[in-house]
Design an enzyme around this catalytic site. Structure first.
Site, PDB file in Angstrom:
ATOM      1  N   ARG A 152       0.815  -1.241   0.000  1.00 29.52           N
ATOM      2  CA  ARG A 152       0.000   0.000   0.000  1.00 29.52           C
ATOM      3  C   ARG A 152       0.838   1.277   0.000  1.00 29.52           C
ATOM      4  O   ARG A 152       0.378   2.346   0.386  1.00 29.52           O
ATOM      5  CB  ARG A 152      -0.964   0.024   1.185  1.00 29.52           C
ATOM      6  N   LYS A 179       2.867  11.471 -11.257  1.00 30.12           N
ATOM      7  CA  LYS A 179       2.087  10.563 -12.111  1.00 30.12           C
ATOM      8  C   LYS A 179       2.896   9.287 -12.301  1.00 30.12           C
ATOM      9  O   LYS A 179       4.015   9.329 -12.830  1.00 30.12           O
ATOM     10  CB  LYS A 179       1.799  11.200 -13.474  1.00 30.12           C
ATOM     11  N   GLU A 193       9.848  18.522 -24.500  1.00 31.34           N
ATOM     12  CA  GLU A 193       9.151  18.961 -23.274  1.00 31.34           C
ATOM     13  C   GLU A 193       9.672  20.334 -22.831  1.00 31.34           C
ATOM     14  O   GLU A 193       8.916  21.156 -22.316  1.00 31.34           O
ATOM     15  CB  GLU A 193       9.325  17.931 -22.146  1.00 31.34           C
ATOM     16  N   LYS A 248       7.641  23.107 -13.771  1.00 34.78           N
ATOM     17  CA  LYS A 248       6.742  21.965 -13.523  1.00 34.78           C
ATOM     18  C   LYS A 248       6.377  21.896 -12.039  1.00 34.78           C
ATOM     19  O   LYS A 248       5.224  21.633 -11.690  1.00 34.78           O
ATOM     20  CB  LYS A 248       7.359  20.650 -13.998  1.00 34.78           C
ATOM     21  N   GLU A 299      -4.449  17.651 -11.385  1.00 31.82           N
ATOM     22  CA  GLU A 299      -4.921  18.061 -12.716  1.00 31.82           C
ATOM     23  C   GLU A 299      -6.406  18.369 -12.756  1.00 31.82           C
ATOM     24  O   GLU A 299      -7.152  17.852 -13.578  1.00 31.82           O
ATOM     25  CB  GLU A 299      -4.571  16.971 -13.753  1.00 31.82           C
ATOM     26  N   ARG A 331      -2.855  22.262 -14.321  1.00 30.65           N
ATOM     27  CA  ARG A 331      -1.896  21.224 -14.739  1.00 30.65           C
ATOM     28  C   ARG A 331      -2.186  20.720 -16.153  1.00 30.65           C
ATOM     29  O   ARG A 331      -1.291  20.244 -16.842  1.00 30.65           O
ATOM     30  CB  ARG A 331      -1.895  20.071 -13.729  1.00 30.65           C
ATOM     31  N   ASN A 341      -0.343  19.360 -21.048  1.00 29.25           N
ATOM     32  CA  ASN A 341      -0.676  18.439 -22.144  1.00 29.25           C
ATOM     33  C   ASN A 341      -0.628  19.122 -23.511  1.00 29.25           C
ATOM     34  O   ASN A 341      -1.139  18.575 -24.491  1.00 29.25           O
ATOM     35  CB  ASN A 341      -2.071  17.827 -21.913  1.00 29.25           C
ATOM     36  N   HIS A 398      -0.148  17.120 -26.620  1.00 28.44           N
ATOM     37  CA  HIS A 398      -0.246  15.704 -26.268  1.00 28.44           C
ATOM     38  C   HIS A 398      -1.438  14.997 -26.908  1.00 28.44           C
ATOM     39  O   HIS A 398      -1.351  13.808 -27.211  1.00 28.44           O
ATOM     40  CB  HIS A 398      -0.294  15.529 -24.748  1.00 28.44           C
ATOM     41  N   HIS A 441      -0.399  11.867 -28.844  1.00 28.72           N
ATOM     42  CA  HIS A 441      -0.844  10.521 -28.451  1.00 28.72           C
ATOM     43  C   HIS A 441      -1.483   9.801 -29.633  1.00 28.72           C
ATOM     44  O   HIS A 441      -1.350   8.580 -29.770  1.00 28.72           O
ATOM     45  CB  HIS A 441      -1.849  10.595 -27.298  1.00 28.72           C
ATOM     46  N   HIS A 491       7.744   9.043 -27.348  1.00 28.86           N
ATOM     47  CA  HIS A 491       6.806   9.986 -26.737  1.00 28.86           C
ATOM     48  C   HIS A 491       7.216  11.450 -27.007  1.00 28.86           C
ATOM     49  O   HIS A 491       6.408  12.258 -27.463  1.00 28.86           O
ATOM     50  CB  HIS A 491       6.717   9.722 -25.225  1.00 28.86           C
TER      51      HIS A 491
HETATM   52  P1  NAD Z   1      12.850   5.926 -21.705  1.00 23.26           P
HETATM   53  O1  NAD Z   1      12.598   5.777 -20.261  1.00 23.26           O
HETATM   54  O2  NAD Z   1      12.518   4.785 -22.597  1.00 23.26           O
HETATM   55  O3  NAD Z   1      14.385   6.315 -21.874  1.00 23.26           O
HETATM   56  C1  NAD Z   1      14.865   6.578 -23.147  1.00 23.26           C
HETATM   57  C2  NAD Z   1      16.054   5.696 -23.529  1.00 23.26           C
HETATM   58  O4  NAD Z   1      17.237   6.303 -23.042  1.00 23.26           O
HETATM   59  C3  NAD Z   1      16.054   4.299 -22.975  1.00 23.26           C
HETATM   60  O5  NAD Z   1      16.631   3.446 -23.932  1.00 23.26           O
HETATM   61  C4  NAD Z   1      16.947   4.406 -21.740  1.00 23.26           C
HETATM   62  O6  NAD Z   1      17.536   3.186 -21.373  1.00 23.26           O
HETATM   63  C5  NAD Z   1      17.978   5.375 -22.245  1.00 23.26           C
HETATM   64  N1  NAD Z   1      18.632   6.194 -21.224  1.00 23.26           N
HETATM   65  C6  NAD Z   1      18.046   6.905 -20.233  1.00 23.26           C
HETATM   66  N2  NAD Z   1      18.963   7.623 -19.586  1.00 23.26           N
HETATM   67  C7  NAD Z   1      20.151   7.380 -20.175  1.00 23.26           C
HETATM   68  C8  NAD Z   1      21.462   7.867 -19.988  1.00 23.26           C
HETATM   69  N3  NAD Z   1      21.751   8.800 -19.073  1.00 23.26           N
HETATM   70  N4  NAD Z   1      22.449   7.382 -20.778  1.00 23.26           N
HETATM   71  C9  NAD Z   1      22.164   6.472 -21.741  1.00 23.26           C
HETATM   72  N5  NAD Z   1      20.950   5.999 -22.007  1.00 23.26           N
HETATM   73  C10 NAD Z   1      19.950   6.451 -21.228  1.00 23.26           C
HETATM   74  O7  NAD Z   1      12.087   7.203 -22.310  1.00 23.26           O
HETATM   75  P2  NAD Z   1      11.827   8.660 -21.721  1.00 23.26           P
HETATM   76  O8  NAD Z   1      11.712   9.539 -22.902  1.00 23.26           O
HETATM   77  O9  NAD Z   1      12.781   9.003 -20.656  1.00 23.26           O
HETATM   78  O10 NAD Z   1      10.396   8.507 -21.037  1.00 23.26           O
HETATM   79  C11 NAD Z   1       9.250   8.202 -21.785  1.00 23.26           C
HETATM   80  C12 NAD Z   1       8.207   7.640 -20.855  1.00 23.26           C
HETATM   81  O11 NAD Z   1       7.889   8.627 -19.882  1.00 23.26           O
HETATM   82  C13 NAD Z   1       6.912   7.264 -21.536  1.00 23.26           C
HETATM   83  O12 NAD Z   1       6.473   6.020 -21.032  1.00 23.26           O
HETATM   84  C14 NAD Z   1       5.931   8.357 -21.097  1.00 23.26           C
HETATM   85  O13 NAD Z   1       4.600   7.912 -21.026  1.00 23.26           O
HETATM   86  C15 NAD Z   1       6.460   8.689 -19.729  1.00 23.26           C
HETATM   87  N6  NAD Z   1       6.141  10.033 -19.266  1.00 23.26           N
HETATM   88  C16 NAD Z   1       5.624  10.157 -18.016  1.00 23.26           C
HETATM   89  C17 NAD Z   1       5.339  11.417 -17.514  1.00 23.26           C
HETATM   90  C18 NAD Z   1       4.838  11.554 -16.107  1.00 23.26           C
HETATM   91  O14 NAD Z   1       4.473  12.664 -15.721  1.00 23.26           O
HETATM   92  N7  NAD Z   1       4.827  10.501 -15.335  1.00 23.26           N
HETATM   93  C19 NAD Z   1       5.577  12.559 -18.290  1.00 23.26           C
HETATM   94  C20 NAD Z   1       6.117  12.400 -19.572  1.00 23.26           C
HETATM   95  C21 NAD Z   1       6.389  11.126 -20.043  1.00 23.26           C
HETATM   96  N1  GLY Z   2       3.405  15.255 -18.086  1.00 19.98           N
HETATM   97  C1  GLY Z   2       2.129  15.785 -17.729  1.00 19.98           C
HETATM   98  C2  GLY Z   2       1.902  15.898 -16.273  1.00 19.98           C
HETATM   99  O1  GLY Z   2       2.737  15.530 -15.477  1.00 19.98           O
HETATM  100  O2  GLY Z   2       0.872  16.336 -15.862  1.00 19.98           O
END
Ligand code: NAD
Ligand code: GLY
Length: 367
Positions: A123, A145, A187, A229, A239, A243, A247, A250, A254, A267
């Site tokens: 939990r 998130k 971003e 942020k 949100e 917030r 998007n 987005h 998406h 993404h």
């Molecule tokens: P990712 O986590 O797949 O990382 C991108 C790539 O870079 C991967 O291959 C990873 O292994 C590599 N990598 C990361 N750091 C590295 C480093 N320092 N050196 C070498 N390689 C490295 O992709 P991302 O773009 O970081 O994240 C995308 C994800 O984030 C999606 O699933 C998206 O939905 C999510 N997201 C979430 C939020 C949120 O608010 N929670 C916001 C935006 C995106």
């Molecule tokens: N990336 C959108 C949010 O965190 O609300």
């Protein structure tokens, strides 16, 4: 600018600090002492990141700590209930208790997945983010998130679950592949569009050198984006209003991601393309004038992102079908984030399908 900075995210009992610096992993255990109430740490990461940084993070802990680590396969597919099941079993087998800490060491995929595990195991246990991609540092590690994907949709299962601490070390961006760096830039540009005209102007001036990962230029930019942020999340954690402007781009993005089934278009790339569509709709509705539209487009075009090559190209009808099922549809209307100036945005309900089509055309014309 000093080398290490902190930003406090003020969310009452869910408040936390984000530490931003250059080569700061050796201090991880000292930071964790501020909240950890037992000595169990589970690091969730992925092979490309582990190869560079896992040893360094583990080495920060003295021998009295129980530190375990798990490398999930790289990629969006790991954000799944099946992977969560593996991770729960791993924690149970290692006798991890309620006061333990999960460290998410990686990009947004690891942050969302490990955050979901932290939110649900027993939990809820402590969560610490060590974001290593530019996107994760400026966006996904902040604001709570967390979640995994469902076969019928991305990020469908999840929670708002704030971390206890975030450590963003910009020195790790030197190993980030350029394509991933551009995703983070998407971003960053978004924050300029929706919230900070000065940031946008600064990006216009420095776009060529920033893309060469110059740490002296990156540090203040990453810092400013984290500040933005944090400010937005502090004002609207769940949100219910402000917030939503995060998007920007987005809804369209998406739709592209979903068309390509989350393969071949990342993404951050989809967000860059989606912002082009949103700019187009903002212009069509006379919310912004032509010169602003052109400036916006020029900065996005600097990132050189296009739809994936090959014959599998979406047409308008494919995309309209997808966009009608967007998570943010209410009463049959798409709630689009549109630009009203460089540095300001608002949510506009849009029912007119031809307007959405015009938006998509801004990208399809070229693709
Ligand atoms: P990712 O986590 O797949 O990382 C991108 C790539 O870079 C991967 O291959 C990873 O292994 C590599 N990598 C990361 N750091 C590295 C480093 N320092 N050196 C070498 N390689 C490295 O992709 P991302 O773009 O970081 O994240 C995308 C994800 O984030 C999606 O699933 C998206 O939905 C999510 N997201 C979430 C939020 C949120 O608010 N929670 C916001 C935006 C995106
Ligand atoms: N990336 C959108 C949010 O965190 O609300």
């Amino acid at each position: 600018m000093e080398k290490t900075k902190s930003i406090f995210v003020d969310l009452n009992e869910r408040s936390y600090t984000i530490v931003i610096g250059d080569d700061i992993y050796n201090g991880v255990a000292a930071y964790i002492e501020h909240f950890a109430n037992n000595r169990q740490v589970a690091i969730i990461t992925t092979p490309p990141v582990a190869n560079f940084y896992l040893k360094k993070v583990i080495a920060a802990f003295q021998s009295e700590w129980q530190v375990i680590s798990y490398q999930v396969p790289d990629g969006e597919e790991s954000k799944s209930i099946a992977m969560a099941q593996h991770l729960y079993s791993w924690l149970i087998r290692n006798h991890f208790e309620r006061k333990a800490t999960i460290i998410a060491l990686g990009g947004g995929v690891i942050g969302d997945l490990a955050g979901f595990i932290a939110a649900t195991y027993l939990r809820g246990i402590n969560l610490m983010h060590i974001p290593t991609s530019l996107l994760a540092q400026v966006d996904s590690s902040i604001g709570g998130k967390v979640g995994v994907n469902h076969s019928l949709g991305k990020n469908i299962i999840g929670a708002f679950y704030q971390p206890r601490l975030v450590i963003s070390d910009i020195s790790v961006l030197t190993t980030l592949p350029q394509e991933e760096f551009i995703c983070g830039m998407g971003e960053i540009i978004k924050y300029g569009f929706i919230y900070d005209g000065d940031l946008f102007t600064g990006l216009e001036k420095k776009v060529n050198t920033i893309n060469q990962h110059n740490p002296d230029e990156l540090l203040p930019i990453v810092h400013r984006c984290i500040e933005i942020k944090s400010e937005i999340v502090t004002k609207d954690e769940r949100e219910s209003g402000l917030r939503a402007i995060l998007n920007f781009g987005h809804t369209f993005g998406h739709a592209f991601e979903s068309f390509y089934q989350y393969q071949g278009l990342k993404h951050g790339q989809a967000v860059l393309l989606g912002m082009k569509c949103a700019l187009e709709v903002s212009r069509k509705l006379d919310l912004i004038a032509e010169p602003i539209f052109k400036r916006g487009l020029a900065l996005i075009d600097h990132m050189q992102v296009e739809l994936p090559p090959g014959i599998n190209k979406p047409d308008i009808n494919d995309l309209l079908k997808i966009v009608k099922h967007d998570k943010k549809v209410t009463q049959g209307r798409n709630n689009l984030v549109l630009l009203t100036a460089i540095g300001a945005a608002k949510v506009v309900p849009v029912e007119d399908e031809s307007l959405l089509a015009k938006g998509f055309e801004a990208v399809l014309r070229k693709g």
